[in-house]
Design a protein around this motif. Structure first.
Motif, PDB file in Angstrom:
ATOM      1  N   LEU A 183       0.825  -1.206   0.000  1.00  0.00           N
ATOM      2  CA  LEU A 183       0.000   0.000   0.000  1.00  0.00           C
ATOM      3  C   LEU A 183       0.862   1.261   0.000  1.00  0.00           C
ATOM      4  O   LEU A 183       0.589   2.226  -0.729  1.00  0.00           O
ATOM      5  N   LEU A 184       1.893   1.269   0.832  1.00  0.00           N
ATOM      6  CA  LEU A 184       2.797   2.409   0.895  1.00  0.00           C
ATOM      7  C   LEU A 184       3.375   2.712  -0.481  1.00  0.00           C
ATOM      8  O   LEU A 184       3.383   3.871  -0.935  1.00  0.00           O
ATOM      9  N   LEU A 185       3.844   1.676  -1.156  1.00  0.00           N
ATOM     10  CA  LEU A 185       4.482   1.863  -2.459  1.00  0.00           C
ATOM     11  C   LEU A 185       3.485   2.290  -3.526  1.00  0.00           C
ATOM     12  O   LEU A 185       3.708   3.269  -4.247  1.00  0.00           O
ATOM     13  N   THR A 186       2.389   1.540  -3.641  1.00  0.00           N
ATOM     14  CA  THR A 186       1.475   1.751  -4.768  1.00  0.00           C
ATOM     15  C   THR A 186       0.516   2.920  -4.568  1.00  0.00           C
ATOM     16  O   THR A 186       0.265   3.691  -5.505  1.00  0.00           O
ATOM     17  N   GLN A 187      -0.024   3.081  -3.349  1.00  0.00           N
ATOM     18  CA  GLN A 187      -1.039   4.096  -3.131  1.00  0.00           C
ATOM     19  C   GLN A 187      -0.469   5.437  -2.661  1.00  0.00           C
ATOM     20  O   GLN A 187      -1.019   6.486  -2.988  1.00  0.00           O
ATOM     21  N   HIS A 188       0.613   5.392  -1.908  1.00  0.00           N
ATOM     22  CA  HIS A 188       1.167   6.626  -1.344  1.00  0.00           C
ATOM     23  C   HIS A 188       2.327   7.169  -2.172  1.00  0.00           C
ATOM     24  O   HIS A 188       2.363   8.370  -2.477  1.00  0.00           O
TER      25      HIS A 188
END
Length: 362
Positions: A144-149
């Motif tokens: 999530l950190l990589l893809t969404q943020h």
């Protein structure tokens, strides 16, 4: 003449190694926090204000489609945090100008795993009511950190040490096309069992057996239980050779033990420790190794007390990884047991090779 040529080659190798791994300055790390709108743990539980703390070094570089092409994910070990990598030994030998992960070329992302560092963890207030997370939760949070943020959908390299190495194996089969290359350090691609699980369970039990633990509602750290747990941690991460060299007398050995106990006690929280040591309970890449498609270099050290080479596991199982390679580092005066994973001057040549063979077409 042959002997002279050999001597010259060895000299050139030494000079190259010294130049490549000379400690160098690198761009200032930048810290950040990401609060996903919703994060559901694998046990279906949630918490308010779930936080993922992370550090970056370098800047993202985009292709013509606006996609980040130079991202590197580095994951830390059990009880640690991303700060463990911001040292002269690790970052000083990797992130500087001309080095393997030169931060002028790569965008390096170093998260604090769930339950560690400044990411959400039991000691924030929930104590033993915190969801019982596992490695899948850590990977889901980082994804999530990589893809969404950070808006990164492909990595140049994913690597990690110890727990981070185990997570690298899981990344490699759960998201096989997400990275050009994978490099797990100090880990095995099988369930945590045998002596490894016994040591972890002993450490957890010792904390819980201390009356001062109070079911996790202690006002001060349960010192007796934590001292026993720390004993397990010391043995797991120890190097017999380095300990003998550093403490060749009884007095020096006991002073070393005292210093280690104080250092660990100052940085560990009992509830966090229980969760951290138990998070590996259902880790098991073994059934999924054929799913790994990207090149993967697995690097262990022969003096690693957590992943002893006499188990013979990697020699056998690496054959199931299509583009896998197993590197066993021999014991030398420079290796330091399990902690060899954080010394790139020893294994950096293999990282250079992995980066070279996975260099994207221009």
């Amino acid at each position: 003449m042959k002997a002279q040529n050999t001597s010259l080659l060895l000299l050139l190798c030494v000079l190259f190694s010294h130049n490549l791994f000379a400690q160098a300055k690198y761009p200032a790390p930048v810290e950040g926090d990401y609060y996903p709108k919703s994060f559901v743990f694998s046990n279906k539980k949630t918490i308010d204000s779930f936080r993922i703390h992370y550090t970056t070094v370098g800047k993202p570089q985009m292709n013509s489609k606006g996609e980040v092409m130079n991202a590197v994910l580095i994951m830390h070990g059990t009880t640690g945090s991303g700060r463990n990598f911001l040292t002269d030994q690790f970052a000083g030998n990797l992130f500087g100008p001309g080095q393997l992960l030169d931060a002028a070329r790569y965008y390096i992302i170093i998260p604090d795993a769930v339950g560690h560092g400044r990411s959400s963890k039991p000691s924030d207030g929930l104590h033993m009511r915190f969801p019982e997370y596992n490695y899948d939760d850590m990977i889901d949070a980082n994804h999530l950190l990589l893809t969404q943020h950070l808006h990164i959908n492909h990595m140049r390299l994913i690597m990690g040490t110890s727990m981070g190495g185990m997570q690298t194996w899981v990344w490699a089969y759960r998201h096989p096309g997400f990275s050009d290359a994978f490099m797990p350090l100090a880990s095995l691609p099988v369930a945590i069992a045998g002596r490894n699980r016994i040591q972890r369970k002993m450490a957890i039990d010792l904390v819980k057996l201390d009356p001062e633990w109070k079911g996790g509602e202690y006002q001060k750290q349960p010192a007796l239980g934590m001292r026993g747990a720390i004993s397990s941690l010391i043995f797991m991460s120890s190097s017999p050779l380095q300990m003998q060299k550093s403490a060749p007398t009884r007095e020096q050995a006991e002073a070393m033990l005292d210093n280690l106990e104080k250092r660990y006690a100052a940085s560990l929280d009992a509830n966090d420790f229980i969760y951290q040591f138990d998070a590996s309970r259902d880790y098991d890449p073994y059934p999924h190794l054929e799913k790994i498609t990207a090149p993967l270099f697995a690097i262990n050290s022969a003096d690693d007390q957590v992943n002893p080479p006499e188990l013979g596991i990697l020699e056998k199982e690496i054959k199931r990884v299509k583009k896998g390679r197993y590197i066993l580092l021999p014991i030398t005066d420079k290796t330091s047991g399990h902690g060899t994973h954080s010394n790139p001057t020893i294994w950096g040549g293999y990282l250079a090779e992995l980066l070279k063979i996975t260099e994207p077409d221009k």
